[in-house]
Design a protein around this motif. Structure first.
Motif, PDB file in Angstrom:
ATOM      1  N   ALA A  37       0.832  -1.212   0.000  1.00 26.74           N
ATOM      2  CA  ALA A  37       0.000   0.000   0.000  1.00 26.74           C
ATOM      3  C   ALA A  37       0.867   1.263   0.000  1.00 26.74           C
ATOM      4  O   ALA A  37       0.546   2.237  -0.686  1.00 26.74           O
ATOM      5  CB  ALA A  37      -0.943  -0.007   1.206  1.00 26.74           C
ATOM      6  N   ILE A  38       1.968   1.233   0.746  1.00 27.04           N
ATOM      7  CA  ILE A  38       2.890   2.374   0.747  1.00 27.04           C
ATOM      8  C   ILE A  38       3.502   2.539  -0.638  1.00 27.04           C
ATOM      9  O   ILE A  38       3.558   3.653  -1.175  1.00 27.04           O
ATOM     10  CB  ILE A  38       3.989   2.192   1.817  1.00 27.04           C
ATOM     11  N   ALA A  39       3.961   1.447  -1.218  1.00 25.29           N
ATOM     12  CA  ALA A  39       4.572   1.507  -2.554  1.00 25.29           C
ATOM     13  C   ALA A  39       3.575   2.025  -3.590  1.00 25.29           C
ATOM     14  O   ALA A  39       3.930   2.836  -4.455  1.00 25.29           O
ATOM     15  CB  ALA A  39       5.098   0.136  -2.962  1.00 25.29           C
ATOM     16  N   LYS A  40       2.333   1.580  -3.492  1.00 26.62           N
ATOM     17  CA  LYS A  40       1.305   2.035  -4.433  1.00 26.62           C
ATOM     18  C   LYS A  40       1.074   3.536  -4.283  1.00 26.62           C
ATOM     19  O   LYS A  40       0.995   4.265  -5.279  1.00 26.62           O
ATOM     20  CB  LYS A  40       0.002   1.272  -4.204  1.00 26.62           C
ATOM     21  N   HIS A  41       0.989   4.032  -3.060  1.00 26.42           N
ATOM     22  CA  HIS A  41       0.777   5.453  -2.852  1.00 26.42           C
ATOM     23  C   HIS A  41       1.990   6.257  -3.298  1.00 26.42           C
ATOM     24  O   HIS A  41       1.852   7.311  -3.921  1.00 26.42           O
ATOM     25  CB  HIS A  41       0.449   5.772  -1.395  1.00 26.42           C
ATOM     26  N   ARG A  42       3.176   5.763  -2.993  1.00 21.52           N
ATOM     27  CA  ARG A  42       4.402   6.463  -3.393  1.00 21.52           C
ATOM     28  C   ARG A  42       4.451   6.608  -4.918  1.00 21.52           C
ATOM     29  O   ARG A  42       4.768   7.674  -5.444  1.00 21.52           O
ATOM     30  CB  ARG A  42       5.613   5.692  -2.880  1.00 21.52           C
ATOM     31  N   GLN A 102       5.346   5.915   9.957  1.00 24.18           N
ATOM     32  CA  GLN A 102       6.493   6.713   9.517  1.00 24.18           C
ATOM     33  C   GLN A 102       6.207   7.362   8.167  1.00 24.18           C
ATOM     34  O   GLN A 102       6.538   8.530   7.952  1.00 24.18           O
ATOM     35  CB  GLN A 102       7.748   5.844   9.416  1.00 24.18           C
ATOM     36  N   TYR A 103       5.599   6.615   7.271  1.00 30.05           N
ATOM     37  CA  TYR A 103       5.286   7.158   5.948  1.00 30.05           C
ATOM     38  C   TYR A 103       4.292   8.310   6.063  1.00 30.05           C
ATOM     39  O   TYR A 103       4.444   9.342   5.408  1.00 30.05           O
ATOM     40  CB  TYR A 103       4.756   6.054   5.032  1.00 30.05           C
ATOM     41  N   ALA A 104       3.281   8.157   6.907  1.00 34.24           N
ATOM     42  CA  ALA A 104       2.310   9.234   7.113  1.00 34.24           C
ATOM     43  C   ALA A 104       3.024  10.495   7.616  1.00 34.24           C
ATOM     44  O   ALA A 104       2.738  11.604   7.151  1.00 34.24           O
ATOM     45  CB  ALA A 104       1.226   8.807   8.100  1.00 34.24           C
TER      46      ALA A 104
END
Length: 143
Positions: A37-42, A102-104
């Motif tokens: 999900a992080i990779a998709k948003h990035r 951390q990403y948020a």
């Protein structure tokens, strides 16, 4: 692959080590849906930024400019969808919880608020992110 004790993971989630990139656990992206999900948003965010640049480069009023505008709008919606998907993703590991939080922080530190919404309460992204992280933590505590 680096392993982590439950106590160390909880300290990271609590923020004791969450700000250091050196202390980030490394695990395979396939081990927890949070990493995907992080990779998709990035990626969606990078695509959106690139589409903004394409609009800026195109000559206003031309077919190329209108095409770039249409692409930018699609990229904007894709980035928003990816952001909502991320805040609703329930990590399956402490490393996943840490990575999402951390990403948020990284996104907000860059001056972005994501997903872009004025909603508060249960409709707001902060609320939904906290809910997902609470469910993830409860799931891990019960395991």
């Amino acid at each position: 692959m680096k392993t982590m004790t439950r106590r160390a993971g909880l300290l990271m989630v609590a923020g004791a080590a969450a700000t250091s990139t050196l202390n980030r656990p490394t695990i395979a992206a396939s081990a927890d849906p949070a990493f995907a999900a992080i990779a998709k948003h990035r990626q969606a965010s990078a695509d959106h930024l690139a589409s903004i640049c394409a609009v800026d480069r195109a000559q206003r009023g031309t077919d190329a400019w209108y095409d770039a505008e249409d692409h930018n709008e699609a990229c904007c919606f894709a980035a928003q969808d990816a952001a909502w998907g991320l805040v609703r993703t329930i990590p399956t590991t402490l490393a996943g919880i840490t990575a999402v939080l951390q990403y948020a922080n990284e996104v907000e530190d860059e001056g972005d608020e994501w997903p872009d919404t004025d909603a508060t309460g249960s409709d707001g992204w902060h609320y939904q992110l906290r809910q997902a992280m609470a469910i993830a933590a409860a799931n891990l505590a019960a395991a």
